[in-house]
Write a protein that holds these residues in place. Structure first.
Motif, mmCIF file in Angstrom:
data_model
loop_
_atom_site.group_PDB
_atom_site.id
_atom_site.type_symbol
_atom_site.label_atom_id
_atom_site.label_comp_id
_atom_site.label_asym_id
_atom_site.label_seq_id
_atom_site.Cartn_x
_atom_site.Cartn_y
_atom_site.Cartn_z
ATOM 1 N N SER A 82 -21.547 -35.585 33.165
ATOM 2 C CA SER A 82 -22.562 -35.582 33.976
ATOM 3 C C SER A 82 -22.938 -34.152 34.431
ATOM 4 O O SER A 82 -22.375 -33.236 34.060
ATOM 5 N N HIS A 84 -23.148 -32.897 37.374
ATOM 6 C CA HIS A 84 -22.337 -32.331 38.354
ATOM 7 C C HIS A 84 -21.013 -31.992 37.769
ATOM 8 O O HIS A 84 -20.375 -31.051 38.181
ATOM 9 N N SER A 85 -20.534 -32.858 36.947
ATOM 10 C CA SER A 85 -19.188 -32.516 36.183
ATOM 11 C C SER A 85 -19.407 -31.343 35.347
ATOM 12 O O SER A 85 -18.164 -30.416 35.363
ATOM 13 N N ARG A 88 -19.233 -28.226 37.927
ATOM 14 C CA ARG A 88 -17.864 -28.119 38.651
ATOM 15 C C ARG A 88 -16.936 -27.475 37.757
ATOM 16 O O ARG A 88 -16.201 -26.651 37.881
ATOM 17 N N CYS A 122 -28.750 -26.358 33.486
ATOM 18 C CA CYS A 122 -29.757 -26.913 34.247
ATOM 19 C C CYS A 122 -31.173 -27.193 33.523
ATOM 20 O O CYS A 122 -31.598 -28.406 34.010
ATOM 21 N N ARG A 127 -33.185 -29.603 35.935
ATOM 22 C CA ARG A 127 -32.630 -29.233 37.472
ATOM 23 C C ARG A 127 -32.979 -27.822 37.826
ATOM 24 O O ARG A 127 -32.707 -27.017 36.882
ATOM 25 N N GLU A 131 -29.738 -26.840 42.586
ATOM 26 C CA GLU A 131 -28.997 -28.168 42.792
ATOM 27 C C GLU A 131 -27.835 -27.736 42.205
ATOM 28 O O GLU A 131 -26.634 -28.500 42.546
ATOM 29 N N ALA A 132 -27.333 -26.873 41.269
ATOM 30 C CA ALA A 132 -26.051 -26.363 40.940
ATOM 31 C C ALA A 132 -25.213 -25.889 42.174
ATOM 32 O O ALA A 132 -24.044 -26.055 42.162
ATOM 33 N N VAL A 135 -23.866 -28.346 44.354
ATOM 34 C CA VAL A 135 -22.714 -28.985 43.882
ATOM 35 C C VAL A 135 -21.307 -28.279 44.332
ATOM 36 O O VAL A 135 -20.428 -29.187 44.705
#
Length: 401
Positions: A82, A84-85, A88, A122, A127, A131-132, A135
């Motif tokens: 994803s 988000h993953s 991270r 992104c 995105r 937004e990053a 996270v």
């Protein structure tokens, strides 16, 4: 997305400056940056690093070499899940050490790579880079973005009267911070500060002096004694990581110290706290290894009770200033923010969109996404850059020199 091509390209850029920038440690008349273009998950992202030998020990050649010849994990494997993953996983990497070593990190090279990877990721997801940040940013981020007033830096190419005196009364009244670049002579530096104070109200505009590590320990102690009553902090007054002298300055003269060249990785902040050698830290995106690495540095400073300034490298040509603006609008409790003087140094067509800043209100607005919202212009790429190496499927193995 994992089946789409993953490539990394390295470029160098050298751009003459219309006006020099000078301080006690160096004078710059040409911008020298390393650029990375990354194709990831069907999208293209750009990153920039500004290697400065007097800041991190990197040169343009060493940054290029690090990007071309370092051994890294398979980067494309980080970006198979994803949005988000992927963010991270990228934030968890120590690219500065991977491209250099623990003892000799390569943060400018890492910054170019990290920014390009994050920009591409992104964009692949449509995105904004903000937004990053959300996270992994945690409590270091504002609940609502806010554009802070940019500091004004008085370098040795102009006097305070020439720079501050040219501003309108309204522009001077809106200044929140003025940084004066130190001279080799501490007494002459105090005279510069006193000249700057004539144009601003110290009750609402903080003042600092940045020596860029150029003073000997003895001169730094003399300067701190001379400046303690007229500046809010003294930035990098002596050679990097001279914790004993920095401790003596803070405890003996009462002049707060801001780390800059002394603070490249989070462990530097631990050393500073252990020696009671600093009150502030200047975090710069290129110096600290990229936007996510800089956010990590800001989070660590916050944990240790150090207050932070978000600074810039002199003469950032594109992705760096876009990343810096984004952090400035979202990171909470910064004591000062720098935004550069690209409008004086360069033609506006280096990037799409071009560099702009409101010099009356000292506002440098972040760019809308996706990603960091900026790409080098075709003309810039054609006339001011040079490809440093062939397109490679990600710098995952050491390649021949």
């Amino acid at each position: 997305m994992s089946d789409l091509p993953f490539t990394v390209e390295v470029f160098t850029a050298e751009v003459p400056m219309a006006r020099p920038f000078a301080h006690a440690a160096s004078e710059r008349r040409t911008s020298r940056s390393v650029l990375v273009r990354c194709t990831l998950a069907g999208a293209t992202g750009w990153g920039e690093g500004a290697p400065r030998s007097y800041v991190t020990g990197e040169s343009l050649d060493s940054a290029v070499h690090a990007l071309q010849h370092a051994q890294l994990p398979a980067l494309e494997a980080l970006f198979t899940g994803s949005f988000h993953s992927g963010v991270r996983a990228l934030a968890a990497l120590d690219l500065s050490a991977a491209l250099g070593s623990r003892e000799h990190p390569a943060p400018a090279a890492a910054c170019a790579l990290e920014t390009a990877l994050l920009d591409a990721w992104c964009r692949a997801h449509g995105r904004d880079a903000a937004e990053a940040l959300a996270v992994v940013g945690g409590e270091a981020l504002r609940s609502v973005p806010q554009v802070p007033a940019s500091a004004l830096v008085v370098d040795a190419s102009r006097t305070p009267a020439e720079l501050l005196g040219a501003l309108s009364a309204e522009a001077r009244s809106r200044l929140t911070h003025v940084k004066v670049k130190g001279l080799p002579d501490p007494e002459a530096t105090r005279e510069l500060v006193m000249s700057a104070r004539e144009f601003v109200d110290p009750a609402r505009t903080t003042l600092s002096v940045d020596a860029n590590g150029a003073w000997s320990p003895a001169l730094a102690l003399q300067a701190a004694a001379l400046l303690a009553d007229v500046v809010d902090w003294l930035e990098e007054p002596t050679r990097p990581r001279d914790w004993a002298t920095l401790h003596r300055i803070q405890r003996g003269t009462g002049c707060p110290v801001m780390l800059d060249e002394s603070a490249v990785v989070p462990a530097d902040l631990d050393d500073a706290i252990r020696h009671a050698a600093a009150t502030y830290v200047n975090v710069r995106v290129s110096k600290c290894g990229g936007p996510l690495a800089s956010l990590r540095m800001l989070q660590h400073a916050r944990t240790l009770g150090l207050r932070a300034q978000l600074g810039v490298q002199v003469a950032e040509v594109g992705p760096l200033w876009a990343a810096g603006r984004l952090l400035a609008a979202h990171v909470d409790e910064l004591v000062a923010v720098e935004s550069g003087r690209q409008d004086e140094w360069f033609d506006p067509d280096l990037t799409v969109p071009p560099y702009t800043i409101d010099r009356t209100h000292h506002r440098a607005e972040p760019l809308p996404g996706p990603g960091f919202g900026l790409v080098p212009s075709p003309r810039f790429l054609q006339t001011r850059t040079r490809r440093a190496g062939r397109t490679v499927p990600g710098p995952t193995t050491r390649t021949p020199a």
